[in-house]
Motif scaffolding. Structure first.
Motif, PDB file in Angstrom:
ATOM      1  N   MET A   1      -5.770  -2.224  -2.590  1.00  0.00           N
ATOM      2  CA  MET A   1      -5.299  -3.353  -1.865  1.00  0.00           C
ATOM      3  C   MET A   1      -6.052  -3.203  -0.602  1.00  0.00           C
ATOM      4  O   MET A   1      -6.239  -2.217   0.086  1.00  0.00           O
ATOM      5  N   ASP A  19      -3.825   1.131  -5.189  1.00  0.00           N
ATOM      6  CA  ASP A  19      -2.548   0.636  -5.466  1.00  0.00           C
ATOM      7  C   ASP A  19      -1.420   1.681  -5.377  1.00  0.00           C
ATOM      8  O   ASP A  19      -1.904   2.944  -5.728  1.00  0.00           O
ATOM      9  N   HIS A  53      -0.203  -5.815   0.170  1.00  0.00           N
ATOM     10  CA  HIS A  53      -1.476  -6.264   0.172  1.00  0.00           C
ATOM     11  C   HIS A  53      -1.646  -7.619   1.562  1.00  0.00           C
ATOM     12  O   HIS A  53      -0.756  -8.371   1.382  1.00  0.00           O
TER      13      HIS A  53
END
Length: 106
Positions: A1, A19, A53
């Motif tokens: 992200m 992630d 994100h």
């Protein structure tokens, strides 16, 4: 992200994290944890919060503060200043000085 990070040592830049990364990972990558805290959307983030994100994270340095005492300094200073009851320099609602009004009465 991908998240954006802003710190005192550099401008806002985008970085890629895996992630499942948390805010603590952000600190360990850039600075020592005890010296900074992380702010997102104007609120301080916990170290265990997951990174979101596209968010912008600001690394803010901790400020070393004392134990206070400013209030007691003000109280001590207030006790040293003499209180005055002389109101002759004040003005009444019509704009005249009370000194002049009192002299007219006499």
């Amino acid at each position: 992200m991908e998240v954006s990070v802003s710190a005192p040592s550099f401008r806002c830049s985008s970085f890629v994290f895996p992630d499942g990364s948390v805010v603590g990972d952000l600190l360990t990558r850039f600075v020592q944890q005890q010296d900074f805290y992380v702010v997102r959307n104007g609120r301080r983030s916990d170290l265990q919060d997951p990174l979101q994100h596209g968010s912008v994270y600001h690394l803010e340095p901790r400020l070393c503060g004392g134990k206070g005492g400013f209030g007691s300094m003000l109280r001590a200073l207030g006790a040293q200043i003499e209180k005055t009851t002389n109101r002759e320099a004040c003005r009444d609602l019509s704009g005249r000085r009370l000194r002049d009004v009192n002299h007219e009465k006499e």
